[in-house]
Design a protein around this motif. Structure first.
Motif, PDB file in Angstrom:
ATOM      1  N   ARG A   3      29.978  30.797  48.426  1.00  0.00           N
ATOM      2  CA  ARG A   3      30.255  31.630  47.262  1.00  0.00           C
ATOM      3  C   ARG A   3      29.037  32.479  46.956  1.00  0.00           C
ATOM      4  O   ARG A   3      27.912  32.004  47.051  1.00  0.00           O
ATOM      5  CB  ARG A   3      30.599  30.770  46.037  1.00  0.00           C
ATOM      6  CG  ARG A   3      31.921  30.032  46.156  1.00  0.00           C
ATOM      7  CD  ARG A   3      32.205  29.191  44.924  1.00  0.00           C
ATOM      8  NE  ARG A   3      33.499  28.542  45.017  1.00  0.00           N
ATOM      9  CZ  ARG A   3      34.636  29.090  44.589  1.00  0.00           C
ATOM     10  NH1 ARG A   3      34.610  30.289  44.010  1.00  0.00           N
ATOM     11  NH2 ARG A   3      35.779  28.453  44.714  1.00  0.00           N
ATOM     12  N   SER A   6      27.569  35.580  40.863  1.00  0.00           N
ATOM     13  CA  SER A   6      27.897  36.837  40.179  1.00  0.00           C
ATOM     14  C   SER A   6      26.645  37.648  39.884  1.00  0.00           C
ATOM     15  O   SER A   6      26.663  38.887  39.947  1.00  0.00           O
ATOM     16  CB  SER A   6      28.658  36.555  38.882  1.00  0.00           C
ATOM     17  OG  SER A   6      27.882  35.743  38.002  1.00  0.00           O
ATOM     18  N   THR A   7      25.528  36.951  39.576  1.00  0.00           N
ATOM     19  CA  THR A   7      24.296  37.676  39.272  1.00  0.00           C
ATOM     20  C   THR A   7      23.776  38.413  40.502  1.00  0.00           C
ATOM     21  O   THR A   7      23.322  39.558  40.415  1.00  0.00           O
ATOM     22  CB  THR A   7      23.222  36.713  38.760  1.00  0.00           C
ATOM     23  OG1 THR A   7      23.138  35.583  39.649  1.00  0.00           O
ATOM     24  CG2 THR A   7      23.551  36.217  37.365  1.00  0.00           C
ATOM     25  N   SER A  10      26.002  41.344  41.239  1.00  0.00           N
ATOM     26  CA  SER A  10      25.731  42.404  40.271  1.00  0.00           C
ATOM     27  C   SER A  10      24.539  43.245  40.699  1.00  0.00           C
ATOM     28  O   SER A  10      24.553  44.474  40.599  1.00  0.00           O
ATOM     29  CB  SER A  10      25.478  41.789  38.885  1.00  0.00           C
ATOM     30  OG  SER A  10      24.980  42.748  37.974  1.00  0.00           O
ATOM     31  N   LEU A  47      34.200  35.534  46.366  1.00  0.00           N
ATOM     32  CA  LEU A  47      33.697  36.338  45.260  1.00  0.00           C
ATOM     33  C   LEU A  47      33.804  35.573  43.942  1.00  0.00           C
ATOM     34  O   LEU A  47      34.593  34.631  43.821  1.00  0.00           O
ATOM     35  CB  LEU A  47      34.493  37.646  45.161  1.00  0.00           C
ATOM     36  CG  LEU A  47      34.400  38.594  46.354  1.00  0.00           C
ATOM     37  CD1 LEU A  47      35.206  39.863  46.072  1.00  0.00           C
ATOM     38  CD2 LEU A  47      32.962  38.954  46.651  1.00  0.00           C
ATOM     39  N   PRO A  48      33.031  35.975  42.947  1.00  0.00           N
ATOM     40  CA  PRO A  48      33.154  35.349  41.626  1.00  0.00           C
ATOM     41  C   PRO A  48      34.554  35.548  41.056  1.00  0.00           C
ATOM     42  O   PRO A  48      35.285  36.455  41.474  1.00  0.00           O
ATOM     43  CB  PRO A  48      32.113  36.108  40.786  1.00  0.00           C
ATOM     44  CG  PRO A  48      31.169  36.714  41.772  1.00  0.00           C
ATOM     45  CD  PRO A  48      31.977  37.013  42.985  1.00  0.00           C
ATOM     46  N   GLN A  50      37.409  36.722  38.491  1.00  0.00           N
ATOM     47  CA  GLN A  50      37.562  38.025  37.839  1.00  0.00           C
ATOM     48  C   GLN A  50      36.873  38.040  36.477  1.00  0.00           C
ATOM     49  O   GLN A  50      36.193  39.010  36.119  1.00  0.00           O
ATOM     50  CB  GLN A  50      39.055  38.344  37.698  1.00  0.00           C
ATOM     51  CG  GLN A  50      39.764  38.503  39.027  1.00  0.00           C
ATOM     52  CD  GLN A  50      41.263  38.553  38.879  1.00  0.00           C
ATOM     53  OE1 GLN A  50      41.805  38.624  37.782  1.00  0.00           O
ATOM     54  NE2 GLN A  50      41.964  38.500  40.011  1.00  0.00           N
ATOM     55  N   GLU A  52      34.320  36.132  35.461  1.00  0.00           N
ATOM     56  CA  GLU A  52      32.874  36.026  35.598  1.00  0.00           C
ATOM     57  C   GLU A  52      32.262  37.353  36.029  1.00  0.00           C
ATOM     58  O   GLU A  52      31.244  37.795  35.492  1.00  0.00           O
ATOM     59  CB  GLU A  52      32.542  34.938  36.624  1.00  0.00           C
ATOM     60  CG  GLU A  52      31.054  34.648  36.760  1.00  0.00           C
ATOM     61  CD  GLU A  52      30.777  33.561  37.787  1.00  0.00           C
ATOM     62  OE1 GLU A  52      29.599  33.193  37.945  1.00  0.00           O
ATOM     63  OE2 GLU A  52      31.737  33.102  38.447  1.00  0.00           O
ATOM     64  N   LEU A  53      32.892  38.016  36.999  1.00  0.00           N
ATOM     65  CA  LEU A  53      32.348  39.296  37.465  1.00  0.00           C
ATOM     66  C   LEU A  53      32.468  40.362  36.380  1.00  0.00           C
ATOM     67  O   LEU A  53      31.565  41.192  36.209  1.00  0.00           O
ATOM     68  CB  LEU A  53      33.068  39.746  38.734  1.00  0.00           C
ATOM     69  CG  LEU A  53      32.477  40.983  39.421  1.00  0.00           C
ATOM     70  CD1 LEU A  53      31.019  40.750  39.790  1.00  0.00           C
ATOM     71  CD2 LEU A  53      33.288  41.361  40.656  1.00  0.00           C
TER      72      LEU A  53
END
Length: 482
Positions: A3, A6-7, A10, A47-48, A50, A52-53
Motif C-alpha cells: 500500500r 496517502s501522505t 500526496s 491506493l489509499p 477514496q 483518505e486521499l
C-alpha cells in the motif's frame, strides 16, 4: 500487495490540480496514470481509500471517486474486493522514487503569480562572483599538467577544509577529507557505503528530508527518536529512546543534526550534546553528524562566530564517525562543494563509490572554494545579520496575521517550523498549490509521516513572498482543519 501511504502519494502528486485540461477528476486521474506509467508508483500498489486521499488532497470525496472510476474504466485501476483499489503500472517495480525535497525542486513552475516557499536555499553572496572573477591561469598552475580528475578533491581544498576544523580545535588531516558535490551527495555516499537494505538507521524526528530520501532509497529501516522541541528530545527522551533501542539490537548507524537542525532551526546546548555523546560512546554506535546548516547559526548567545562549529562527534572514535559539511549553504547553492570528514579508511570507501558516479568534482569549483574559505568570517557575519533581520521580520509578520500559530524561535537556519493547531498540512499544501502557493508540509520531514500539523515557512528571501502567501495559507488552513 503493498500500500502506498496517502501522505507519500500526496507529495508525488505535485502540480496535478493546476496542470492539464478538463475537470478536477480528469486531471487527478491523468496524474495518477502518469505516476503508474513512469513507475513512480510500482505496479500492483494499493491506493489509499477514496476518503483518505480526498482528505490529504483537500478535495471532495466525489472527486477522488470519479478519478478512480475513470482509471478503472481505462484499465489502470483494479478493484480488489476487501483490499481496495490496485493501480496497474508499466514502470520499474522495485525503484524507489524521490519525494518531498527533490520533487519540490524539479516541480517548480516558475510561473507568474506563484509564491514559492518550497525551499529554504539562500541567494548567493557577492563573494562567490568575486572569487570566480579573481581566478587566473596561475590558480590552475600545475593542475593543468594532469588529467584533472581528483577523486578525493584537489589537495589545496582538502588541506583548507582540514585547517577549517583545526582552527576550531578539532585535529584533522587532509587525508580525512573527501570533497563531494554538496552535502546531499555526501549523505547519499554514506547511505550507499555504510547501509545495506534492511539495516536499522536511527534518525531524529523530524529530520532533513534529503537524508530520509537517500536512506529510504537504500532500503534502510528508519527508526525515529527525539522530537521537534528546543532540545530535540535531548532533555532525556532522545538518548533514552536510543538506549532502549540498543537493548534490542544495535542499529547500523545514527544520523544527527545537533547544530542548526533542519527543519526546526534548533541547536543543542552543552548538556544535551554531552548526553547524546555519552550514549553514542556507550553503545559504540556509528554516527553521522550532518553540519550542513551549522554555518547558518544566528549567534543569539553572543560571540563573534569565528571558527568552524565543533562537531558533536569530535570526541568519538574517528573510525566510527562521519561529519558532513558544505560551503553551499553559506555561500550559494550553485556552488556544489561539500565534504565528508572521517577516518582515511572510510574516506577511501566513499571515494570509490563517488568515482563510479562522477569521477571527481569540478576543479574550477574547488579552486573557487579554496578562495572562499579565506572569506568565511566575512560571510558568516553577513549571513548572520541578514538572517536575524529576516527571522525577526517573519516572526512579526506571522504573529500579526496568525496569532494562533505556534513555533519555537530558531537558533539558526532559513525558516520557521510552525505548528498550525487543528490543520492537516498535507491537505493545506495541496489546497495552497491550487492557489499559487508552494509549501512543504511537516510530514515530508518525518520518517513516520508525523507532524501533520507542522509547516516549514522559509524567510531567507525576505518576507515579501511570505507576506503575499499568508492570506492564502490562512484560508487553506481553515479548510484543512480536521
Amino acid at each position: 500487495m503493498a500500500r502506498i501511504a496517502s501522505t507519500r502519494l500526496s507529495r508525488l502528486l505535485t502540480g496535478w490540480s493546476s496542470e492539464g485540461a478538463g475537470p478536477l477528476p480528469r486531471r487527478l486521474a491523468d496524474a495518477l496514470r502518469e505516476l503508474a506509467e513512469r513507475g513512480d508508483v510500482p505496479g500492483g500498489s494499493v491506493l489509499p481509500s477514496q476518503r483518505e486521499l480526498a482528505l490529504v488532497l483537500g478535495v471532495s470525496r466525489s472527486t477522488v471517486t470519479a478519478a478512480y472510476g475513470l482509471l478503472e474504466g481505462e484499465g489502470w485501476l483494479e478493484s480488489v474486493r476487501g483490499s481496495g483499489s490496485r493501480l496497474r503500472g508499466s514502470g520499474a517495480l522495485d525503484r524507489y522514487v524521490a519525494e518531498g525535497r527533490l520533487v519540490s525542486f524539479h516541480a517548480r513552475s516558475g510561473g507568474s503569480g506563484t509564491a514559492d516557499l518550497s525551499s529554504g536555499a539562500l541567494p548567493g553572496l557577492d563573494a562567490v562572483g568575486e572569487a570566480v572573477g579573481a581566478l587566473t591561469h596561475g590558480d590552475l598552475g600545475g593542475l593543468l599538467g594532469d588529467d584533472g580528475y581528483h577523486p578525493y578533491g584537489i589537495p589545496a581544498l582538502r588541506e583548507g577544509i582540514a585547517a577549517y576544523y583545526r582552527a576550531a580545535g578539532v585535529a584533522t588531516e587532509a587525508e580525512q577529507i573527501l570533497v563531494t558535490s554538496g552535502s546531499q551527495q555526501a549523505v547519499w555516499l554514506v547511505a550507499q557505503a555504510l547501509v545495506e537494505p534492511g539495516d536499522t538507521v536511527v534518525v531524529e524526528d523530524p529530520t532533513y528530508r534529503g537524508a530520509l530520501e537517500a536512506l529510504r532509497a537504500r532500503g534502510a529501516r528508519l527508526v525515529p527518536v527525539g522530537g521537534d522541541g528546543a532540545d530535540g528530545g535531548a532533555g532525556g527522551t532522545g538518548p533514552a529512546e536510543l538506549r532502549r533501542l540498543c537493548a534490542h539490537g544495535r542499529p547500523r548507524l545514527v544520523y544527527l543534526q545537533p547544530t542548526v537542525h533542519n527543519p526546526t532551526g534548533r541547536t543543542l546546548g552543552g548538556a544535551a550534546r554531552r548526553e547524546w555523546r555519552r550514549v553514542l560512546a556507550e553503545h559504540e554506535l556509528f554516527t553521522v553528524e550532518d553540519t550542513a546548516c551549522a554555518e547558518l547559526a544566528l549567534g543569539d548567545g553572543g560571540g563573534d562566530g569565528a571558527g568552524a562549529p565543533v562537531p558533536l562527534v569530535a570526541g568519538l572514535p574517528m573510525g566510527s564517525t562521519v561529519t558532513v559539511g558544505t560551503l553551499s549553504k553559506l555561500f550559494w547553492g550553485g556552488l556544489r562543494v561539500g565534504w565528508v570528514r572521517s577516518s582515511p579508511q572510510v574516506v577511501a570507501r566513499l571515494a570509490k563509490i563517488k568515482t563510479s558516479v562522477d569521477l571527481a568534482c569540478s576543479v574550477v569549483d574547488q579552486l573557487v572554494a579554496v578562495r572562499l574559505l579565506d572569506r568565511l568570517p566575512e560571510a558568516r557575519a553577513r549571513r548572520r545579520a541578514e538572517l536575524r533581520g529576516q527571522r525577526d521580520a517573519a516572526e512579526a509578520l506571522v504573529r500579526g496575521a496568525a496569532p494562533h500559530w505556534e513555533w519555537t524561535r530558531p537558533a539558526g537556519g532559513p525558516a520557521l517550523w510552525v505548528r498550525i493547531p487543528g490543520a492537516d498540512t498535507e491537505a493545506l499544501a495541496q489546497l495552497a498549490r491550487r492557489h499559487g502557493v508552494s509549501v512543504v508540509p511537516g510530514a515530508a520531514f518525518s520518517p513516520v509521516d508525523g507532524f501533520r500539523d507542522r509547516l516549514r515557512l522559509p524567510y531567507a528571501h525576505g518576507t515579501e513572498a511570505l507576506g503575499a502567501a499568508l492570506p492564502t495559507l490562512l484560508e487553506c488552513a481553515e479548510r484543512a482543519a480536521g
